[in-house]
Design a protein around this motif. Structure first.
Motif, mmCIF file in Angstrom:
data_model
loop_
_atom_site.group_PDB
_atom_site.id
_atom_site.type_symbol
_atom_site.label_atom_id
_atom_site.label_comp_id
_atom_site.label_asym_id
_atom_site.label_seq_id
_atom_site.Cartn_x
_atom_site.Cartn_y
_atom_site.Cartn_z
ATOM 1 N N TYR A 28 0.842 -1.200 0.000
ATOM 2 C CA TYR A 28 0.000 0.000 0.000
ATOM 3 C C TYR A 28 0.881 1.256 0.000
ATOM 4 C CZ TYR A 28 -3.203 -3.580 1.736
ATOM 5 O OH TYR A 28 -3.940 -4.731 1.894
ATOM 6 N N PRO A 29 1.540 1.560 -1.104
ATOM 7 C CA PRO A 29 2.439 2.721 -1.139
ATOM 8 C C PRO A 29 1.652 4.031 -1.129
ATOM 9 C CG PRO A 29 2.219 1.769 -3.319
ATOM 10 C CD PRO A 29 1.506 0.837 -2.391
ATOM 11 N N ALA A 30 2.349 5.116 -0.824
ATOM 12 C CA ALA A 30 1.739 6.447 -0.858
ATOM 13 C C ALA A 30 1.254 6.757 -2.274
ATOM 14 C CB ALA A 30 2.745 7.493 -0.400
ATOM 15 N N GLN A 31 0.085 7.379 -2.362
ATOM 16 C CA GLN A 31 -0.525 7.670 -3.658
ATOM 17 C C GLN A 31 -0.453 9.149 -4.039
ATOM 18 O OE1 GLN A 31 -1.928 5.136 -5.642
ATOM 19 N NE2 GLN A 31 -0.904 3.880 -4.107
ATOM 20 N N GLY A 32 -0.047 9.992 -3.093
ATOM 21 C CA GLY A 32 -0.046 11.428 -3.351
ATOM 22 C C GLY A 32 1.292 12.069 -3.057
ATOM 23 N N LYS A 33 1.247 13.285 -2.556
ATOM 24 C CA LYS A 33 2.472 14.019 -2.245
ATOM 25 C C LYS A 33 2.501 14.374 -0.763
ATOM 26 C CE LYS A 33 0.410 18.440 -3.722
ATOM 27 N NZ LYS A 33 0.526 19.559 -4.671
ATOM 28 N N ILE A 34 3.688 14.664 -0.276
ATOM 29 C CA ILE A 34 3.881 15.015 1.123
ATOM 30 C C ILE A 34 4.016 16.528 1.250
ATOM 31 C CG2 ILE A 34 5.346 14.738 3.138
ATOM 32 C CD1 ILE A 34 3.860 12.191 2.324
ATOM 33 N N VAL A 35 3.237 17.111 2.140
ATOM 34 C CA VAL A 35 3.290 18.543 2.417
ATOM 35 C C VAL A 35 3.845 18.731 3.826
ATOM 36 C CG1 VAL A 35 1.977 20.691 2.590
ATOM 37 C CG2 VAL A 35 1.295 18.940 0.920
ATOM 38 N N GLU A 36 4.986 19.371 3.919
ATOM 39 C CA GLU A 36 5.615 19.611 5.222
ATOM 40 C C GLU A 36 4.866 20.701 5.984
ATOM 41 O OE1 GLU A 36 8.156 17.916 6.461
ATOM 42 O OE2 GLU A 36 8.574 16.724 4.650
ATOM 43 N N VAL A 37 4.585 20.436 7.268
ATOM 44 C CA VAL A 37 3.934 21.416 8.129
ATOM 45 C C VAL A 37 4.642 21.403 9.477
ATOM 46 C CG1 VAL A 37 1.684 21.175 6.993
ATOM 47 C CG2 VAL A 37 2.227 19.744 8.976
ATOM 48 N N ALA A 38 4.382 22.406 10.288
ATOM 49 C CA ALA A 38 4.978 22.448 11.620
ATOM 50 C C ALA A 38 4.496 21.255 12.431
ATOM 51 C CB ALA A 38 4.603 23.757 12.314
ATOM 52 N N GLY A 39 5.428 20.455 12.912
ATOM 53 C CA GLY A 39 5.082 19.302 13.729
ATOM 54 C C GLY A 39 4.787 18.040 12.962
ATOM 55 N N GLY A 40 4.990 18.049 11.634
ATOM 56 C CA GLY A 40 4.711 16.821 10.892
ATOM 57 C C GLY A 40 4.784 17.014 9.397
ATOM 58 N N ALA A 41 4.252 16.042 8.693
ATOM 59 C CA ALA A 41 4.197 16.076 7.239
ATOM 60 C C ALA A 41 2.938 15.338 6.814
ATOM 61 C CB ALA A 41 5.432 15.415 6.631
ATOM 62 N N LEU A 42 2.118 15.958 5.974
ATOM 63 C CA LEU A 42 0.825 15.395 5.610
ATOM 64 C C LEU A 42 0.843 14.821 4.201
ATOM 65 C CD1 LEU A 42 -1.745 17.920 7.129
ATOM 66 C CD2 LEU A 42 -0.567 15.991 8.195
#
Length: 322
Positions: A28-42
């Motif tokens: 089940y690999p990631a299907q989208g993109k990662i958005v860096e935010v304060a305290g994590g990454a979405l």
């Protein structure tokens, strides 16, 4: 000898867990993109036409799941005409959070708000399920300019009698929770996952292949299972704190829930009082429908989302003219 046997068994279970995580993340690999935010990454899946008229649609899943649980019955179809943003909540799916304690709707709402700002989403209709009902309500209070409308599916909104399961409390406990999550949770969860998922769907039948299509087994990875436990354990106090503010929600709201057939989140405790106190709220209660409203009545949910988008667009046009 007993101690040696216990240590050896735990070591074997830890190796099995590591191997299981390796296989799950390749299945089940990631299907989208990662958005860096304060305290994590979405982890964000952005689908549908970018030039679609009207607000985007932001879809947020509940506990023990990930964005695929919103994409399958609703997101893909809505994306035929609208820009749809599907988000793994912090700590779930392929999203990360720096601290397990960042488990409350206000903290996760801040992270999602930052991600939407980076994506250029000025305002959106939020479609939220179950645990994320509390998150959607909190974002409507904290970021009213971002929340153009709110469609809540079997939402959690208020404190409830009882707890969230003793195992979740144990898993959220330092040291012992970490040990259990890294040894027995994945092997045991693999055996129990299908039965647990079927229970959430009742009285409806779980669709064939749901567990695989929704990437539900990702929950069994230690870091996600621990994050999920913290989310569940900390939610009651979080909604107790935010509930007195609900009358201040200005966005239009549609709440869609099952009747007493939903044994996971009580409509009488959550949906009915929430819809009664929010000024612009509409409540739809579906007879003989359980917790997975988006699967039980996808046509109705989509029509309510479309209707809300239709109501919002003329109002925004009039505001622009002024």
């Amino acid at each position: 000898m007993i101690l040696t046997g216990v240590v050896a068994a735990l070591a074997i279970l830890a190796l099995i867990t590591q191997a299981g995580v390796f296989l799950l993340e390749r299945t089940y690999p990631a299907q989208g993109k990662i958005v860096e935010v304060a305290g994590g990454a979405l982890h964000v899946v952005d689908i549908g036409p970018r030039d679609a008229t009207g607000p985007a649609i932001v879809m947020i899943h509940g506990a023990s799941s990930n964005l695929e649980s919103m994409r399958q019955p609703l997101g893909g179809r809505l994306a035929e005409k609208h820009r749809v943003i599907l988000i793994d909540r912090p700590g779930h799916g392929w999203s990360a959070r720096a601290r397990n304690e960042d488990s409350t709707p206000d903290t996760q709402g801040r992270m999602i708000e930052e991600a939407l700002e980076k994506l250029g989403i000025v305002s959106a209709v939020f479609v939220v399920h179950s645990w994320a009902g509390a998150l959607g309500a909190r974002m409507a209070l904290d970021y009213p300019q971002r929340v153009a409308g709110l469609v809540m599916l079997a939402p959690v909104a208020y404190p409830w009698p009882g707890g969230v399961g003793q195992y979740n409390r144990i898993i959220s406990t330092p040291v012992i929770g970490w040990l259990l999550a890294h040894t027995i949770t994945l092997p045991l969860g693999t055996l129990l996952a299908e039965a647990g998922a079927r229970g959430v769907f009742l009285p409806q039948m779980m669709p064939d292949g749901f567990i695989q299509r929704s990437a539900t087994p990702l929950l069994l990875r230690p870091h996600e299972f621990i994050a999920n436990a913290h989310d569940l354990v900390d939610l009651k106090e979080a909604v107790r704190e935010q509930a007195p503010r609900y009358a201040g929600i200005s966005a239009p709201v549609v709440v869609i829930s099952g009747d007493g057939a939903d044994k996971t989140v009580s409509t009488s405790i959550h949906s009915r009082p929430f819809a009664a106190i929010v000024p612009n709220a509409k409540l739809i209660v579906l007879p003989d429908v359980g917790h997975m409203v988006q699967h039980a009545a996808p046509e109705l949910v989509i029509s309510e989302i479309e209707a809300m988008l239709g109501r919002i667009a003329p109002g925004r046009a009039a505001a622009a003219e002024r």
